[in-house]
Write a protein that holds these residues in place. Structure first.
Motif, PDB file in Angstrom:
ATOM      1  N   CYS A  76       0.847  -1.188   0.000  1.00 41.15           N
ATOM      2  CA  CYS A  76       0.000   0.000   0.000  1.00 41.15           C
ATOM      3  C   CYS A  76       0.892   1.251   0.000  1.00 41.15           C
ATOM      4  CB  CYS A  76      -0.950   0.003   1.189  1.00 41.15           C
ATOM      5  SG  CYS A  76      -0.179   0.290   2.798  1.00 41.15           S
ATOM      6  N   PRO A  77       0.341   2.406  -0.378  1.00 40.60           N
ATOM      7  CA  PRO A  77       1.139   3.626  -0.428  1.00 40.60           C
ATOM      8  C   PRO A  77       1.703   4.067   0.926  1.00 40.60           C
ATOM      9  CG  PRO A  77      -0.893   3.917  -1.669  1.00 40.60           C
ATOM     10  CD  PRO A  77      -0.996   2.599  -0.949  1.00 40.60           C
ATOM     11  N   VAL A  78       0.983   3.816   2.008  1.00 37.24           N
ATOM     12  CA  VAL A  78       1.461   4.259   3.322  1.00 37.24           C
ATOM     13  C   VAL A  78       2.683   3.443   3.742  1.00 37.24           C
ATOM     14  CG1 VAL A  78       0.826   4.728   5.720  1.00 37.24           C
ATOM     15  CG2 VAL A  78      -0.886   4.956   3.923  1.00 37.24           C
ATOM     16  N   MET A  79       2.686   2.154   3.464  1.00 42.04           N
ATOM     17  CA  MET A  79       3.855   1.325   3.774  1.00 42.04           C
ATOM     18  C   MET A  79       5.045   1.781   2.932  1.00 42.04           C
ATOM     19  SD  MET A  79       5.362  -0.988   5.526  1.00 42.04           S
ATOM     20  CE  MET A  79       4.465  -2.341   6.230  1.00 42.04           C
ATOM     21  N   PHE A  80       4.810   2.118   1.678  1.00 39.46           N
ATOM     22  CA  PHE A  80       5.879   2.624   0.817  1.00 39.46           C
ATOM     23  C   PHE A  80       6.542   3.843   1.454  1.00 39.46           C
ATOM     24  CE2 PHE A  80       6.997   5.826  -2.412  1.00 39.46           C
ATOM     25  CZ  PHE A  80       8.058   5.175  -3.030  1.00 39.46           C
ATOM     26  N   VAL A  81       5.744   4.791   1.910  1.00 38.66           N
ATOM     27  CA  VAL A  81       6.289   6.006   2.522  1.00 38.66           C
ATOM     28  C   VAL A  81       7.016   5.668   3.827  1.00 38.66           C
ATOM     29  CG1 VAL A  81       5.680   8.214   3.604  1.00 38.66           C
ATOM     30  CG2 VAL A  81       4.633   7.555   1.429  1.00 38.66           C
ATOM     31  N   ALA A  82       6.469   4.773   4.637  1.00 34.91           N
ATOM     32  CA  ALA A  82       7.097   4.415   5.922  1.00 34.91           C
ATOM     33  C   ALA A  82       8.450   3.749   5.721  1.00 34.91           C
ATOM     34  CB  ALA A  82       6.170   3.500   6.725  1.00 34.91           C
ATOM     35  N   VAL A  83       8.623   3.021   4.615  1.00 29.90           N
ATOM     36  CA  VAL A  83       9.888   2.335   4.355  1.00 29.90           C
ATOM     37  C   VAL A  83      10.843   3.213   3.548  1.00 29.90           C
ATOM     38  CG1 VAL A  83      10.956   0.336   3.220  1.00 29.90           C
ATOM     39  CG2 VAL A  83       8.818   0.048   4.471  1.00 29.90           C
ATOM     40  N   GLU A  84      10.339   3.850   2.508  1.00 30.36           N
ATOM     41  CA  GLU A  84      11.195   4.527   1.534  1.00 30.36           C
ATOM     42  C   GLU A  84      11.386   6.022   1.753  1.00 30.36           C
ATOM     43  OE1 GLU A  84      12.807   3.069  -1.099  1.00 30.36           O
ATOM     44  OE2 GLU A  84      11.998   1.073  -0.715  1.00 30.36           O
ATOM     45  N   GLU A  85      10.365   6.716   2.257  1.00 33.58           N
ATOM     46  CA  GLU A  85      10.404   8.176   2.227  1.00 33.58           C
ATOM     47  C   GLU A  85      10.142   8.833   3.566  1.00 33.58           C
ATOM     48  OE1 GLU A  85       7.608   9.322  -0.777  1.00 33.58           O
ATOM     49  OE2 GLU A  85       8.948   8.700  -2.378  1.00 33.58           O
ATOM     50  N   ASN A  86      10.384   8.143   4.627  1.00 35.80           N
ATOM     51  CA  ASN A  86      10.058   8.703   5.931  1.00 35.80           C
ATOM     52  C   ASN A  86      11.019   9.829   6.301  1.00 35.80           C
ATOM     53  OD1 ASN A  86      12.373   7.419   7.451  1.00 35.80           O
ATOM     54  ND2 ASN A  86      11.387   5.657   6.503  1.00 35.80           N
ATOM     55  N   GLU A  87      10.496  10.784   7.021  1.00 34.90           N
ATOM     56  CA  GLU A  87      11.292  11.884   7.560  1.00 34.90           C
ATOM     57  C   GLU A  87      11.733  11.498   8.965  1.00 34.90           C
ATOM     58  OE1 GLU A  87      12.082  14.675   5.878  1.00 34.90           O
ATOM     59  OE2 GLU A  87      10.994  13.924   4.127  1.00 34.90           O
ATOM     60  N   ILE A  88      12.640  12.271   9.524  1.00 40.40           N
ATOM     61  CA  ILE A  88      13.215  11.970  10.842  1.00 40.40           C
ATOM     62  C   ILE A  88      12.143  11.844  11.929  1.00 40.40           C
ATOM     63  CG2 ILE A  88      13.679  14.355  11.554  1.00 40.40           C
ATOM     64  CD1 ILE A  88      16.275  11.688  11.991  1.00 40.40           C
ATOM     65  N   PRO A 122       0.340  -2.477   9.024  1.00 42.90           N
ATOM     66  CA  PRO A 122      -0.575  -1.819   9.952  1.00 42.90           C
ATOM     67  C   PRO A 122      -1.652  -0.979   9.252  1.00 42.90           C
ATOM     68  CG  PRO A 122       1.706  -1.158  10.371  1.00 42.90           C
ATOM     69  CD  PRO A 122       1.710  -2.030   9.167  1.00 42.90           C
ATOM     70  N   TRP A 123      -1.472  -0.682   7.960  1.00 40.82           N
ATOM     71  CA  TRP A 123      -2.409   0.175   7.247  1.00 40.82           C
ATOM     72  C   TRP A 123      -3.374  -0.601   6.362  1.00 40.82           C
ATOM     73  CZ3 TRP A 123       2.825   1.288   7.710  1.00 40.82           C
ATOM     74  CH2 TRP A 123       3.103   2.290   8.656  1.00 40.82           C
ATOM     75  N   CYS A 124      -2.891  -1.586   5.620  1.00 40.80           N
ATOM     76  CA  CYS A 124      -3.800  -2.307   4.709  1.00 40.80           C
ATOM     77  C   CYS A 124      -4.103  -3.727   5.189  1.00 40.80           C
ATOM     78  CB  CYS A 124      -3.246  -2.340   3.290  1.00 40.80           C
ATOM     79  SG  CYS A 124      -1.833  -3.441   3.040  1.00 40.80           S
ATOM     80  N   GLY A 125      -3.344  -4.235   6.160  1.00 33.94           N
ATOM     81  CA  GLY A 125      -3.612  -5.545   6.733  1.00 33.94           C
ATOM     82  C   GLY A 125      -3.032  -6.732   5.990  1.00 33.94           C
TER      83      GLY A 125
END
Length: 140
Positions: A76-88, A122-125
């Motif tokens: 899902c897109p939220v997991m992508f951001v949590a792994v690839e593009e997270n900020e500090i 945790p977001w898409c299950g």
């Protein structure tokens, strides 16, 4: 004016088109659209017409194209951001070794909830894979 020209003109007049062009290219079924269906027929056409698809691809920056290609490999897109593009200060998720096994975990070790092990997104299950979503290609 051909149907292709009409659909292209419709999309170019849509204020959100520039922002959504990458998602339209990587999407299907006429989505994303404006929510009211006004542009849905045009979006569906450029997603399915070979010549319009190449026109659409030219509208997408290489950075956006690369990002969306990676995003499609995640659950899902939220997991992508949590792994690839997270900020500090954002939630970071990654693979770590736990008892000799690759395990997904919340990687914010200095905050409450850090080092929380995950088996499902945790977001898409969806069940998380035992390996990275994207495997980096090794160069020479």
């Amino acid at each position: 004016m051909s149907n292709c020209e009409k659909y292209k003109k419709d999309l170019e007049s849509w204020k959100a088109f520039e922002t959504l062009s990458g998602l339209i290219f990587h999407g299907s079924d006429g989505l994303p659209c404006d929510g009211e269906g006004i542009y849905q027929e045009s979006v569906l056409h450029v997603q399915t017409c070979k010549s319009c698809r190449s026109w659409l691809e030219e509208k997408i920056s290489s950075e956006t194209h690369s990002r969306l290609t990676k995003l499609k490999q995640y659950c899902c897109p939220v997991m992508f951001v949590a792994v690839e593009e997270n900020e500090i200060d954002q939630l970071k998720v990654g693979l770590m070794s736990f008892q000799g096994e690759s395990t997904w975990a919340v990687m914010n070790f200095n905050t409450v909830g850090g080092n929380l092990l995950l088996c499902y997104c945790p977001w898409c299950g969806k069940k998380l894979p035992n390996s990275p979503f994207i495997t980096e290609e090794k160069g020479c």
